[in-house]
Motif scaffolding. Structure first.
Motif, PDB file in Angstrom:
ATOM      1  N   VAL A  28       0.822  -1.205   0.000  1.00 57.32           N
ATOM      2  CA  VAL A  28       0.000   0.000   0.000  1.00 57.32           C
ATOM      3  C   VAL A  28       0.861   1.263   0.000  1.00 57.32           C
ATOM      4  CG1 VAL A  28      -1.919  -1.185   1.092  1.00 57.32           C
ATOM      5  CG2 VAL A  28      -0.283   0.042   2.504  1.00 57.32           C
ATOM      6  N   LYS A  32      -2.937   4.434  -6.351  1.00 52.01           N
ATOM      7  CA  LYS A  32      -4.275   5.011  -6.164  1.00 52.01           C
ATOM      8  C   LYS A  32      -4.503   5.611  -4.779  1.00 52.01           C
ATOM      9  CE  LYS A  32      -5.560   3.997 -10.301  1.00 52.01           C
ATOM     10  NZ  LYS A  32      -5.868   5.010 -11.285  1.00 52.01           N
ATOM     11  N   THR A  33      -3.494   6.269  -4.258  1.00 52.90           N
ATOM     12  CA  THR A  33      -3.633   6.866  -2.928  1.00 52.90           C
ATOM     13  C   THR A  33      -4.702   7.943  -2.888  1.00 52.90           C
ATOM     14  OG1 THR A  33      -1.822   8.387  -3.419  1.00 52.90           O
ATOM     15  CG2 THR A  33      -1.246   6.351  -2.266  1.00 52.90           C
ATOM     16  N   GLY A  46      -5.645   4.495   3.479  1.00 47.30           N
ATOM     17  CA  GLY A  46      -5.116   3.797   2.318  1.00 47.30           C
ATOM     18  C   GLY A  46      -4.275   2.597   2.704  1.00 47.30           C
ATOM     19  N   ASP A  50      -8.059  -0.702   4.549  1.00 50.11           N
ATOM     20  CA  ASP A  50      -8.900   0.155   3.709  1.00 50.11           C
ATOM     21  C   ASP A  50      -9.068  -0.454   2.318  1.00 50.11           C
ATOM     22  OD1 ASP A  50      -8.957   1.855   5.889  1.00 50.11           O
ATOM     23  OD2 ASP A  50      -7.571   3.322   5.017  1.00 50.11           O
ATOM     24  N   TRP A  51      -7.977  -0.990   1.774  1.00 44.72           N
ATOM     25  CA  TRP A  51      -8.046  -1.666   0.477  1.00 44.72           C
ATOM     26  C   TRP A  51      -8.994  -2.859   0.551  1.00 44.72           C
ATOM     27  CZ3 TRP A  51      -6.883  -0.693  -4.413  1.00 44.72           C
ATOM     28  CH2 TRP A  51      -6.004   0.347  -4.694  1.00 44.72           C
ATOM     29  N   ALA A  55     -12.248  -3.583  -1.633  1.00 46.55           N
ATOM     30  CA  ALA A  55     -12.355  -4.826  -2.395  1.00 46.55           C
ATOM     31  C   ALA A  55     -13.618  -5.606  -2.027  1.00 46.55           C
ATOM     32  CB  ALA A  55     -11.111  -5.682  -2.172  1.00 46.55           C
ATOM     33  N   PHE A  79      -2.273  -5.075   1.284  1.00 43.04           N
ATOM     34  CA  PHE A  79      -3.562  -5.666   0.953  1.00 43.04           C
ATOM     35  C   PHE A  79      -3.284  -7.083   0.473  1.00 43.04           C
ATOM     36  CE2 PHE A  79      -6.229  -6.835  -2.716  1.00 43.04           C
ATOM     37  CZ  PHE A  79      -7.452  -6.966  -2.080  1.00 43.04           C
ATOM     38  N   CYS A 100     -10.257  -0.362 -10.514  1.00 43.23           N
ATOM     39  CA  CYS A 100      -9.368   0.648  -9.935  1.00 43.23           C
ATOM     40  C   CYS A 100      -8.930   1.676 -10.975  1.00 43.23           C
ATOM     41  CB  CYS A 100      -8.136  -0.012  -9.313  1.00 43.23           C
ATOM     42  SG  CYS A 100      -8.473  -0.929  -7.797  1.00 43.23           S
TER      43      CYS A 100
END
Length: 116
Positions: A28, A32-33, A46, A50-51, A55, A79, A100
């Motif tokens: 992480v 895609k922050t 992030g 959080d991922w 998901a 993640f 994403c």
């Protein structure tokens, strides 16, 4: 799809094969922050949790047929999704990576993610 093309398609996620299962992971903070910054005031950082929340929403709404097979095991800095069903995890990660890359779709899905 051969394994090299598959790895390129899912990058920066990476594939790990185990004796009886497979995993797909993401370090992480590198990808895609900006998704998570939009809800930073709610506590999203992030991180791997959080991922996983993002998901899970994706899986529930876009690939519910895979919910029995795809499981999550996040950590603060990573993640991780895993499965004993290789095909299911491949289908999941290809579709999740595509999501994403779709800014409107991923923001919409993330709007329903819950802080873990």
């Amino acid at each position: 799809m051969n394994i090299n093309n598959f790895k390129k398609v899912i990058w920066p996620f990476f594939w790990v094969e185990h004796e009886k299962s497979v995993s797909v992971c993401l370090n992480v903070g590198e990808y895609k922050t900006e998704i998570f910054q939009e809800r930073e005031e709610e506590g999203f950082e992030g991180n791997g949790y959080d991922w996983a929340s993002l998901a899970k929403v994706f899986l529930e709404e876009r690939k519910p047929e895979l919910m029995e097979d795809v499981k999550f095991d996040p950590e603060a800095d990573m993640f991780c999704a895993y499965s004993s069903n290789t095909d299911a995890l491949k289908i999941f990660i290809i579709a999740f990576k595509e999501a994403c890359e779709n800014k409107i779709l991923i923001q919409d899905l993330f709007s329903r993610a819950e802080l873990d």
